[in-house]
Motif scaffolding. Structure first.
Motif, short mmCIF file in Angstrom:
data_model
loop_
_atom_site.label_atom_id
_atom_site.label_comp_id
_atom_site.label_asym_id
_atom_site.label_seq_id
_atom_site.Cartn_x
_atom_site.Cartn_y
_atom_site.Cartn_z
N LEU A 17 0.76 -1.12 0.19
CA LEU A 17 -0.03 0.04 -0.07
C LEU A 17 0.85 1.23 -0.11
O LEU A 17 0.48 2.28 -0.69
N HIS A 18 2.05 1.19 1.04
CA HIS A 18 2.58 2.56 1.13
C HIS A 18 3.99 2.50 0.34
O HIS A 18 4.63 3.67 -0.12
N PHE A 19 4.64 1.49 -0.03
CA PHE A 19 5.74 1.58 -0.96
C PHE A 19 6.09 0.86 -2.28
O PHE A 19 7.16 0.93 -2.89
N SER A 20 4.82 0.18 -2.87
CA SER A 20 5.04 -0.44 -4.03
C SER A 20 5.60 0.65 -5.13
O SER A 20 6.39 0.09 -5.92
N SER A 21 4.93 1.91 -5.14
CA SER A 21 5.64 2.55 -6.12
C SER A 21 6.88 3.11 -6.14
O SER A 21 7.63 2.98 -7.07
N LEU A 22 7.38 3.15 -5.06
CA LEU A 22 8.77 3.66 -4.63
C LEU A 22 9.85 2.20 -5.01
O LEU A 22 10.72 2.31 -5.53
N ILE A 23 9.22 1.01 -4.59
CA ILE A 23 10.05 -0.29 -5.18
C ILE A 23 10.03 -0.49 -6.61
O ILE A 23 11.16 -0.63 -7.11
N GLU A 24 8.94 -0.07 -7.41
CA GLU A 24 8.68 -0.39 -8.43
C GLU A 24 9.77 0.46 -9.28
O GLU A 24 10.33 0.25 -10.38
N ARG A 25 9.74 1.79 -8.68
CA ARG A 25 10.55 2.76 -9.42
C ARG A 25 12.04 2.38 -9.41
O ARG A 25 13.02 2.60 -10.40
N ASP A 26 12.55 2.03 -8.07
CA ASP A 26 13.99 1.65 -7.79
C ASP A 26 14.31 0.39 -8.81
O ASP A 26 15.39 0.49 -9.22
N ILE A 27 13.14 -0.55 -9.18
CA ILE A 27 13.70 -1.60 -9.76
C ILE A 27 13.63 -1.28 -11.45
O ILE A 27 14.73 -1.69 -11.82
N ALA A 28 12.83 -0.29 -11.72
CA ALA A 28 13.01 0.00 -12.99
C ALA A 28 14.15 1.05 -13.25
O ALA A 28 14.74 0.81 -14.48
N SER A 29 14.71 1.52 -12.57
CA SER A 29 15.66 2.66 -12.53
C SER A 29 17.19 1.68 -12.51
O SER A 29 18.25 2.06 -12.89
#
Length: 107
Positions: A17-29
């Motif tokens: 809920l709170h961190f999935s967008s940050l995790i996905e962005r880091d994985i993508a980068s």
């Protein structure tokens, strides 16, 4: 604390809920490409000098910093940003490869 209080499922839900967008962005980068190595190989053959990375800025609180790194290769200068210095360096290298038309992932 969430895990101890409510277990694995509640912890996973909270993280999603709170961190999935940050995790996905880091994985993508930090994709499977190693832009720094790709750039290093190209620059060594064309210029004979290593790229120079310098941290030029940090924003955000200590627990959520964003780093800004400048990459210089003779007359080429790019910047990159990321949640760690390593990610910011990779971003700067990717930007340099894009400018040089040598980004293998862009093909």
């Amino acid at each position: 604390a969430i895990y101890l209080d409510s277990g694995y499922d509640a912890t996973r839900h909270t993280i999603d809920l709170h961190f999935s967008s940050l995790i996905e962005r880091d994985i993508a980068s930090t994709s499977h490409s190693d832009y720094k190595s790709q750039l290093q190989e190209h620059i060594q053959t064309t210029h004979g000098i290593p790229p120079r990375y310098t941290v030029i800025g940090e924003t955000g609180p200590d627990h959520n910093k964003t780093f800004i790194v400048q990459l210089v290769i003779e007359d080429l200068t790019t910047e990159g940003e990321g949640r760690s210095k390593k990610i910011a360096e990779q971003d700067a290298a990717r930007n340099a490869l894009d400018m040089l038309g040598k980004n293998e992932d862009a093909r």
